[in-house]
Design a protein around this motif. Structure first.
Motif, PDB file in Angstrom:
ATOM      1  N   SER A 115       1.029  -1.122  -0.011  1.00 50.78           N
ATOM      2  CA  SER A 115       0.042  -0.040   0.032  1.00 50.78           C
ATOM      3  C   SER A 115       0.898   1.169  -0.135  1.00 50.78           C
ATOM      4  N   VAL A 116       0.084   2.473  -0.167  1.00 54.30           N
ATOM      5  CA  VAL A 116       0.844   3.518  -0.209  1.00 54.30           C
ATOM      6  C   VAL A 116       1.527   3.839   1.158  1.00 54.30           C
ATOM      7  N   LYS A 117       0.904   3.607   2.004  1.00 53.59           N
ATOM      8  CA  LYS A 117       1.226   4.095   3.477  1.00 53.59           C
ATOM      9  C   LYS A 117       2.510   3.017   3.878  1.00 53.59           C
ATOM     10  N   GLN A 118       2.421   1.724   3.343  1.00 55.87           N
ATOM     11  CA  GLN A 118       3.657   0.811   3.733  1.00 55.87           C
ATOM     12  C   GLN A 118       4.800   1.432   2.855  1.00 55.87           C
ATOM     13  N   VAL A 119       4.752   1.829   1.730  1.00 54.38           N
ATOM     14  CA  VAL A 119       5.755   2.379   1.118  1.00 54.38           C
ATOM     15  C   VAL A 119       6.213   3.671   1.825  1.00 54.38           C
ATOM     16  N   PHE A 120       5.182   4.386   2.031  1.00 56.03           N
ATOM     17  CA  PHE A 120       5.843   5.881   2.644  1.00 56.03           C
ATOM     18  C   PHE A 120       6.595   5.540   3.884  1.00 56.03           C
ATOM     19  N   LEU A 121       5.996   4.659   4.757  1.00 57.94           N
ATOM     20  CA  LEU A 121       6.527   4.426   6.082  1.00 57.94           C
ATOM     21  C   LEU A 121       8.020   3.659   6.107  1.00 57.94           C
ATOM     22  N   SER A 122       7.913   2.827   4.771  1.00 60.67           N
ATOM     23  CA  SER A 122       9.415   2.245   4.736  1.00 60.67           C
ATOM     24  C   SER A 122      10.533   3.134   4.308  1.00 60.67           C
ATOM     25  N   LEU A 123       9.938   4.209   3.384  1.00 56.55           N
ATOM     26  CA  LEU A 123      10.956   5.212   2.983  1.00 56.55           C
ATOM     27  C   LEU A 123      11.258   6.116   4.132  1.00 56.55           C
ATOM     28  N   VAL A 124      10.529   6.280   5.110  1.00 54.89           N
ATOM     29  CA  VAL A 124      10.916   7.232   6.150  1.00 54.89           C
ATOM     30  C   VAL A 124      11.566   6.375   7.250  1.00 54.89           C
ATOM     31  N   ALA A 125      11.419   5.311   7.273  1.00 51.78           N
ATOM     32  CA  ALA A 125      12.257   4.180   8.092  1.00 51.78           C
ATOM     33  C   ALA A 125      13.632   4.159   7.746  1.00 51.78           C
ATOM     34  N   TYR A 126      14.012   4.064   6.500  1.00 49.48           N
ATOM     35  CA  TYR A 126      15.074   4.087   5.558  1.00 49.48           C
ATOM     36  C   TYR A 126      15.788   5.516   5.696  1.00 49.48           C
ATOM     37  N   LEU A 127      14.985   6.482   5.918  1.00 43.92           N
ATOM     38  CA  LEU A 127      15.545   7.844   5.855  1.00 43.92           C
ATOM     39  C   LEU A 127      15.839   8.280   7.489  1.00 43.92           C
ATOM     40  N   VAL A 128      15.287   7.720   8.326  1.00 37.26           N
ATOM     41  CA  VAL A 128      15.700   7.675   9.703  1.00 37.26           C
ATOM     42  C   VAL A 128      17.029   6.768  10.026  1.00 37.26           C
ATOM     43  N   ALA A 129      16.823   5.699   9.467  1.00 40.32           N
ATOM     44  CA  ALA A 129      18.349   4.962   9.643  1.00 40.32           C
ATOM     45  C   ALA A 129      19.322   5.566   8.862  1.00 40.32           C
ATOM     46  N   VAL A 130      19.350   6.116   7.879  1.00 39.80           N
ATOM     47  CA  VAL A 130      20.437   6.946   7.227  1.00 39.80           C
ATOM     48  C   VAL A 130      20.882   8.126   8.116  1.00 39.80           C
ATOM     49  N   LEU A 131      19.789   8.715   8.501  1.00 43.06           N
ATOM     50  CA  LEU A 131      20.172   9.898   9.765  1.00 43.06           C
ATOM     51  C   LEU A 131      20.889   9.519  10.898  1.00 43.06           C
ATOM     52  N   ILE A 132      20.366   8.379  11.253  1.00 45.29           N
ATOM     53  CA  ILE A 132      21.186   7.804  12.657  1.00 45.29           C
ATOM     54  C   ILE A 132      22.529   7.321  12.441  1.00 45.29           C
ATOM     55  N   GLY A 133      22.634   6.639  11.356  1.00 45.30           N
ATOM     56  CA  GLY A 133      24.091   6.109  10.774  1.00 45.30           C
ATOM     57  C   GLY A 133      24.885   7.676  10.405  1.00 45.30           C
ATOM     58  N   THR A 134      24.218   8.498   9.834  1.00 47.12           N
ATOM     59  CA  THR A 134      25.250   9.787   9.446  1.00 47.12           C
ATOM     60  C   THR A 134      25.568  10.541  10.754  1.00 47.12           C
TER      61      THR A 134
END
Length: 102
Positions: A29-48
């Motif tokens: 679903s669009v919600k699942q894709v959006f939340l997955s992208l947000v999770a990925y961006l948060v992980a990248v931010l934490i890693g950075t």
């Protein structure tokens, strides 16, 4: 020039993975894709933040350039080892296990 090649290579790998999983992604679903992208961006931010700020802060405490480099590489490895399972678990929960088959 080297930075550009590295960026293009990373983009190529990301696009290849998206193309490889396109049927699964289209089934989400669009919600699942959006939340997955947000999770990925948060992980990248934490890693950075961990690598750039904490890694540089710890590495600067060593006088030897070799030790600075070794500690910085160790911090990168530890950060990846910490962030990757968290991202995997979050995306697996968001997509109900559809994206990653364990």
């Amino acid at each position: 020039m080297l930075k550009l090649l590295i960026m293009l290579f990373c983009l190529f790998i990301a696009l290849r993975l998206l193309f490889k999983k396109r049927q699964i992604i289209l089934g989400l679903s669009v919600k699942q894709v959006f939340l997955s992208l947000v999770a990925y961006l948060v992980a990248v931010l934490i890693g950075t933040v961990c690598i750039y700020y904490i890694g540089n802060w710890i590495a600067k405490s060593f006088a030897s350039p070799f030790l600075q480099y070794a500690v910085f590489i160790l911090i990168i490895i530890v950060t990846f080892a910490f962030v990757q399972p968290l991202l995997h678990k979050a995306v697996n929960r968001i997509t109900d296990g559809k994206l990653f088959s364990d």
